[in-house]
Design an enzyme around this catalytic site. Structure first.
Site, short mmCIF file in Angstrom:
data_model
loop_
_atom_site.label_atom_id
_atom_site.label_comp_id
_atom_site.label_asym_id
_atom_site.label_seq_id
_atom_site.Cartn_x
_atom_site.Cartn_y
_atom_site.Cartn_z
N GLU A 1 3.80 -2.47 13.45
CA GLU A 1 2.59 -2.51 12.62
C GLU A 1 1.30 -2.59 13.43
O GLU A 1 0.34 -1.88 13.16
CB GLU A 1 2.67 -3.65 11.60
CG GLU A 1 3.77 -3.47 10.56
CD GLU A 1 3.70 -2.15 9.81
OE1 GLU A 1 2.64 -1.50 9.79
OE2 GLU A 1 4.74 -1.73 9.25
N GLU B 1 6.80 3.74 4.81
CA GLU B 1 7.04 4.87 5.72
C GLU B 1 8.48 5.38 5.75
O GLU B 1 8.88 5.99 6.75
CB GLU B 1 6.64 4.45 7.14
CG GLU B 1 7.56 3.40 7.80
CD GLU B 1 7.07 1.97 7.71
OE1 GLU B 1 6.31 1.67 6.77
OE2 GLU B 1 7.45 1.14 8.56
N GLY C 1 0.82 -1.20 0.00
CA GLY C 1 0.00 0.00 0.00
C GLY C 1 0.86 1.26 0.00
O GLY C 1 0.68 2.16 -0.81
N ALA C 2 1.81 1.32 0.92
CA ALA C 2 2.68 2.47 1.04
C ALA C 2 3.83 2.12 1.97
O ALA C 2 3.77 1.11 2.66
CB ALA C 2 1.92 3.67 1.59
N HIS D 1 4.01 6.20 11.65
CA HIS D 1 5.22 5.38 11.76
C HIS D 1 6.45 6.22 12.11
O HIS D 1 7.44 5.69 12.59
CB HIS D 1 5.51 4.67 10.43
CG HIS D 1 4.93 3.28 10.33
ND1 HIS D 1 5.03 2.36 11.35
CD2 HIS D 1 4.28 2.66 9.32
CE1 HIS D 1 4.46 1.22 10.96
NE2 HIS D 1 3.99 1.38 9.73
N HIS E 1 -1.43 6.36 8.61
CA HIS E 1 -0.62 5.22 9.03
C HIS E 1 0.87 5.47 8.80
O HIS E 1 1.68 5.34 9.71
CB HIS E 1 -1.07 3.97 8.26
CG HIS E 1 -0.32 2.73 8.60
ND1 HIS E 1 -0.77 1.82 9.54
CD2 HIS E 1 0.85 2.25 8.14
CE1 HIS E 1 0.11 0.83 9.64
NE2 HIS E 1 1.11 1.06 8.79
N GLU E 2 1.23 5.85 7.59
CA GLU E 2 2.65 6.04 7.28
C GLU E 2 3.23 7.21 8.07
O GLU E 2 4.36 7.16 8.54
CB GLU E 2 2.88 6.23 5.78
CG GLU E 2 2.29 5.14 4.88
CD GLU E 2 2.64 3.71 5.27
OE1 GLU E 2 3.68 3.50 5.90
OE2 GLU E 2 1.85 2.79 4.96
ZN LIG Z 1 2.88 0.03 8.52
#
Ligand SMILES: [Zn+2]
Length: 879
Positions: free
Chosen positions: A326, A270, A267-268, A307, A303-304
C-alpha cells in the site's frame, strides 16, 4: 452477521511459513442469489524438510459444509476438527488432493465481505480475510497458487460471469443455464480472488502494451451509467502507459476488467485483472462529478492498476506487511497524478491529507508503526499510517536515492521476488543492495510509530558571515511504544535574502557554493549545519517539498513568512508559510475570544493575501490552496485543550475580516475567472475553477456573495460550480440555500452518487441544530444505513467534518453518533469501526465533553456481542 467476537491478538513475531505448497485451486460456483454452492479442489504438497504425515489447516467462516474428501476418501467428523474459523486435518499425506463442497448465502451477507449482493448482481470482496467466507482454504497472503474458476448460473439472471485471468471456455445448456471458465496463470493469494455475476452493461476499449500484447479493457456498470465511464477508461489507459514509461512495467494478461458497485466498504480493490470499484471512483460526467471527483477517479484507477505489480505479482508475506504494497502503491499513484496534473498542487494535497488524517492517528489511541507489531482485527489497520505515512516513507527512499537509484532498487526487487510473498525488509534490502548503500538506520521508520518533531533554531554572525542551523529531532512517546530513536530525515533547504533572492549555499566543510535547493541528511538527535559567506541574516526555507513527514518548528517572524509566501521557489514552502500565518492569526484570535477580548484581523495576513491575489503568474490552483484556511480539526490539533467554539468563531472572524479588507481583489479575481466559457476537463480549467470558487467562498462573507452564488448556480454547467455555490449559500446561512437544496433534490433524487453530495452538504452545516437535520435525513428514501457510501455521506460527514455539530455542548451529537455505531455494528462491523473512530481523541477536549464522550464509548463497549472490529477501537480509546 458478526465477525469473530473478541478474537485474540495476533503478533508479527509469531509468523511461521505455511508448511504446504498449494500447486493449484479449481473452483466451481453454482450461483444463486439466496444460495450459492462452491466446490473446491486443492492440491497440497508438503514443503521440503517437513515430514509426512502433517496437518493441513484451512480457514472458513459462515460456511455450510456439505462434503469433504481427501485423496478420494470421504472424511467424517472424526477425521478432522473445526474450531472457530479453522478446520484441521491432522494427518495428511505428502501429496494431498482435498475436495470440499459448501453452501453460502450471498443475499443475507450485509457485511459486504465474501460473496454478497449489490443491487441486482453478485460480487466478492476478499481482502483481507473474505475468501474464508466463500470456501475452506489457507486464507493467508503467503499461500499463492494458480486458479481455474468455473461459474455456472441461470443465463437470464446472470448473463455476465467474470473471474480473474483469461477466458478459458464457455457453454450453454438447454435448461437456460450457462457456464464460463476463467484461468489465471499467475499464482496469487486468496485475497486477490474475485467473481462478479449479474446483468451489467459494458464499455470496451483496448490498449497495446509496448511489447505488442493487445489488452481488452472492459468497464462493467449498470445500464444507466454507460455514459459516465469515459474518464475512468481514459485514466486506465493513461495509467497503463505511465507505468510502462516511468517504471518499465507492463500488463500481463489479455483482459482487464473494472466493475463498479454502489455497495462497497472501501474505495476499490485490485483483484487480479478484475478490479472492483466503489462507483464513486468510476462514474463521472461534468454535471454529476466535481473536479475533485475526476482527480480522485484518476488516482484510484491508477492505484489499483499499479497494484498489478506492487501487490499482485509481488505480495505480502503476512498482513503486518500491508504497507509493502500500500505505501509503495500510494507513492506510485501520487507520482502518476503529479505527472498527469500539477506536481506542486498534488504535493500540497498529499501533505494536507497526511497532516489532517495521519498525524492525529499517531497522536491517538490507535497509533502504530507503518508495519504494526500486533492487531486484533486486521480490517482496522487499513489506516492513514499504513497508506499515507507508508507512501511518505517510500518517497524518502526516492529523495535519498534519486529517480535513477530508486528505479534500480525497484528493478532488483522484481528480479528477486516476482511471484513471491515477501516482507518490508526484502524491499529495503533490494533498495540498499541495488544502490550499494546501508539503509539499516532508515529501517527504523518501519518499526517506530509517532510523528517526529523537528525543532529548528538559527544563529547569524554578521562579522564572520556565518549562519548556523541547529536541528533537534524528538518523537513523542505513543500509547503503545514509549522509547523512540532518532530517524533518518532527508532535509532539503534553501536560504533567502529578505528580498527573496536565493543565497548560494556552502557548508563550512565544502570547497564551493551551490545555488538552489540543497539536500542534507539529519540522522542524529541533534545536528548543526554551518554555512559560510552568507551576506545577511537569511530567511530559512525548511524541508522543501516536504522532504520528511515531520512536524517542523521554527519561530518565523511575520516578515519572514511574508518573504517565503511571496518569493520562495518551492511551492510547498509558499503554501506552508501561508498556512502558518493563517494558523497563527486564527489561534491568536481564539485565545482573545476565550478571554472575552475583541478579535482583530492580523494586518500582515491581509498583506500576504493581497500579494497572493495580485500574483497573476503562479498556477491559480496553487493560489487557491494557499488561501484555503487551515481546517478546524487541524487547528484543534494545535491546541492543548480543544476550544471547539473558539476555533469556529476565530476562523470565521478571520475569513470575514480578509473578505472585508480585500473585497475588491476577490471580486476582480472572481470576475476574471468567471469567463462564461463552457465546461472543460483540462487541468488549466480545473485550476481556474478552484481559485474562482475559493474567491466566492470569501465573497460570501460579504454582502456581494449571495447574488454571485445565485447567478453561478443558475448558469452552472458542471457539478464543481454547482456544489461550490450551494455549499457557500449554506455556510453563509443564506435564505437561498433551502431552495437550492430542494431543487437539487428534485433533479438528482434517483442518482445515488449525486445524492451523497446532497447529504454531505447538509451534514456539515455548522451548529448544534444540524444533528436534528441529520436525524431527519436518515428517513429520506435515498438514505440507507446498509450502504457504506450513504453512511459516510451523512453519519461520517457529520461526525468527522462538522466539529460544532458533533461536539455540541449538550452531547446530542455524541449520543446520535453512538446510536449509529451500535446499529451499524450488527450490519457491517468494518464500517461501524470506521465510524466509532470519531471518538478516538476524546481526551483532548474540555472536562464536560470528555465525560459525555467517555460515557458514549462505555455505552458502546457494553453492547452484547460487539464485533471484534469495534471493540478493538473502543477498548483502545478507553484505555
Ligand atoms: Zn491499495
Amino acid at each position: 452477521m458478526k465477525e469473530g467476537i473478541a478474537g485474540k491478538v495476533i503478533y508479527r513475531k509469531d509468523y511461521t511459513a505455511y508448511p504446504w505448497d498449494v500447486s493449484h485451486l479449481d473452483l466451481h460456483f453454482d450461483i444463486g442469489m439466496k444460495t450459492t454452492v462452491v466446490r473446491a479442489q486443492m492440491e497440497f504438497q508438503l514443503k521440503a524438510g517437513i515430514n509426512a504425515p502433517h496437518r493441513i489447516v484451512l480457514n472458513g467462516s459462515d460456511l455450510e459444509l456439505i462434503s469433504i474428501t481427501l485423496n478420494g476418501r470421504v472424511l467424517t467428523h472424526s477425521d478432522y476438527s473445526v474450531e472457530g474459523e479453522t478446520l484441521i486435518i491432522p494427518d495428511a499425506p505428502q501429496n494431498s488432493v482435498l475436495k470440499t463442497e459448501v453452501r453460502i448465502h450471498p443475499a443475507n451477507n450485509s457485511a459486504l465481505e465474501g460473496l454478497y449482493l449489490s443491487g441486482e448482481f453478485l460480487l466478492t470482496q476478499c481482502e483481507a480475510q473474505g475468501f474464508r467466507k466463500i470456501t475452506w482454504f489457507p486464507d493467508r497472503p503467503d499461500v499463492m497458487t494458480t486458479y481455474r474458476v468455473t461459474l455456472e448460473a441461470d443465463k437470464a439472471g446472470f448473463p455476465v460471469l467474470l473471474s480473474n485471468g483469461n477466458l478459458a471456455g464457455a457453454g450453454e445448456s438447454p435448461d437456460g443455464r450457462h457456464w464460463v471458465r476463467w484461468d489465471d496463470p499467475f499464482p496469487k493469494p486468496s485475497y486477490l480472488f474475485a467473481l462478479v455475476a449479474g446483468d451489467l452493461a459494458l464499455v470496451e476499449d483496448h490498449f497495446t502494451t509496448r511489447s505488442g500484447r493487445d489488452v481488452s479493457l472492459r468497464i462493467y456498470v449498470e445500464e444507466e451509467n454507460l455514459d459516465r465511464c469515459d474518464h475512468a477508461m481514459q485514466s486506465l489507459i493513461n495509467a497503463m502507459r505511465w507505468d510502462e514509461e516511468r517504471f518499465t512495467l507492463e500488463y500481463d494478461l489479455d483482459i482487464y476488467h473494472i466493475v463498479a458497485t454502489n455497495d462497497f466498504n472501501m474505495g476499490a480493490m485490485e483483484n487480479k485483472s478484475l478490479n472492483i470499484f466503489n462507483s464513486k471512483y468510476v462514474l463521472a460526467r461534468p454535471d454529476t462529478a466535481t473536479d475533485a471527483d475526476y482527480q480522485g477517479i484518476e488516482g484510484v484507477i491508477g492505484h489499483e492498476y499499479f497494484h498489478n505489480w506492487t501487490g499482485n505479482r509481488v505480495t505480502c508475506q503476512d498482513w503486518f506487511q500491508l504497507t509493502l504494497k500500500e505505501g509503495l502503491t500510494v507513492f506510485r499513484d501520487e507520482e502518476f497524478s503529479a505527472d498527469m496534473q500539477s506536481r506542486a498542487v498534488k504535493r500540497i494535497k498529499v501533505v494536507r491529507d497526511l497532516r489532517s488524517r495521519q498525524f492525529p492517528e499517531d497522536d491517538g489511541p490507535m497509533s502504530h508503526p507503518i508495519r504494526p507489531d500486533q492487531y486484533l482485527e486486521i480490517n482496522n489497520f487499513y489506516t492513514a499510517t499504513v497508506y499515507q505515512k507508508g507512501a511518505a516513507i517510500i518517497r524518502m527512499y526516492h529523495t535519498l536515492l534519486g529517480e535513477r537509484g530508486f528505479q534500480k532498487g525497484i528493478k532488483l526487487y522484481f528480479e528477486r521476488h516476482d511471484g513471491e510473498a515477501v516482507s518490508c525488509d526484502d524491499f529495503l534490502a533490494a533498495m540498499a543492495d541495488a544502490n550499494g548503500v546501508d539503509l539499516g538506520r532508515f529501517g527504523r521508520w518501519y518499526s517506530q510509530s509517532g510523528t517526529p518533531q523537528v525543532h529548528v533554531t538559527d544563529q547569524y554572525d554578521a562579522a564572520s558571515q556565518k549562519y548556523t542551523l541547529t536541528l533537534k529531532q524528538h518523537t513523542p512517546a505513543t500509547h503503545e511504544q514509549k522509547d523512540k530513536q532518532p530517524l533518518v530525515l532527508p532535509f532539503a533547504l534553501g536560504l533567502l535574502t529578505a528580498e527573496g533572492r536565493e543565497i548560494p549555499l556552502q557548508l563550512e566543510t565544502e570547497a564551493e557554493a551551490v545555488t538552489g535547493t540543497r539536500l542534507l541528511i539529519m540522522e542524529e538527535t541533534q545536528q548543526e549545519f554551518t554555512f559560510i559567506d552568507v551576506p545577511e541574516a537569511p530567511v530559512p526555507s525548511l524541508f522543501r517539498d516536504y522532504s520528511a513527514p515531520v512536524k517542523i518548528y521554527f519561530d518565523y517572524s511575520s516578515q519572514q513568512l511574508a518573504t517565503l509566501i511571496a518569493y520562495d521557489s518551492d511551492a510547498y514552502v509558499r503554501w506552508d508559510a501561508a498556512q502558518r500565518m493563517a494558523e497563527n492569526a486564527i489561534l491568536e484570535q481564539c485565545r482573545q475570544h476565550a478571554q472575552g477580548i475583541e478579535m482583530v484581523v492580523d494586518s500582515s495576513l491581509v498583506k500576504a493575501f493581497r500579494g497572493i491575489l495580485s500574483d497573476h503568474q503562479a498556477d491559480p490552483a496553487l493560489l487557491a490552496e494557499a488561501m484555503m484556511l487551515p481546517a478546524e480539526d487541524y487547528l484543534a490539533d494545535q491546541m492543548e485543550v480543544v476550544d471547539v467554539d473558539g476555533i469556529y468563531a476565530a476562523r470565521k472572524f478571520i475569513k470575514k475580516g480578509l473578505a472585508d479588507e480585500l473585497t475588491v481583489l476577490f471580486s476582480e479575481c472572481y470576475a476574471r475567472l468567471k469567463d462564461g466559457r463552457p465546461y472543460q476537463k483540462s487541468a488549466t480549467a480545473m485550476a481556474g475553477r478552484s481559485l474562482k470558487n475559493v474567491c466566492l467562498s470569501y465573497l460570501l462573507e460579504t454582502d456581494t456573495g449571495e447574488s454571485l452564488a445565485g447567478a453561478q448556480l443558475e448558469a452552472s454547467d458542471n457539478m464543481t460550480d454547482t456544489l461550490a455555490a450551494i455549499q457557500g449559500l449554506i455556510m453563509s446561512d443564506s435564505l437561498l440555500a433551502e431552495t437550492a437544496l430542494a431543487e437539487f433534490e428534485v433533479k438528482w433524487k434517483a442518482d445515488a452518487l449525486v445524492m451523497d453530495k446532497w447529504f454531505v452538504m447538509q451534514a456539515v452545516k455548522p451548529g448544534s441544530n444540524t444533528v436534528n437535520t441529520v436525524r431527519k435525513l436518515m428517513d429520506h428514501s435515498a438514505f440507507s444505513i446498509q450502504n457504506p457510501n450513504k453512511v459516510r455521506s451523512l453519519v461520517g460527514a457529520f461526525s468527522m467534518l462538522n466539529p460544532t455539530g458533533f461536539h455540541a455542548a449538550d452531547g446530542s451529537g455524541y449520543a446520535f453518533h453512538a446510536d449509529r455505531v451500535i446499529e451499524l455494528d450488527g450490519l457491517n462491523p468494518q464500517i461501524a469501526a470506521r465510524m466509532v473512530a470519531a471518538f478516538n481523541r476524546w481526551k483532548r477536549y474540555d472536562e464536560d465533553r470528555k465525560v459525555l464522550m467517555k460515557a458514549e464509548l462505555q455505552r458502546i463497549a457494553s453492547v452484547k456481542n460487539l464485533s471484534g472490529d469495534v471493540s478493538e477501537i473502543v477498548n483502545n480509546a478507553l484505555r
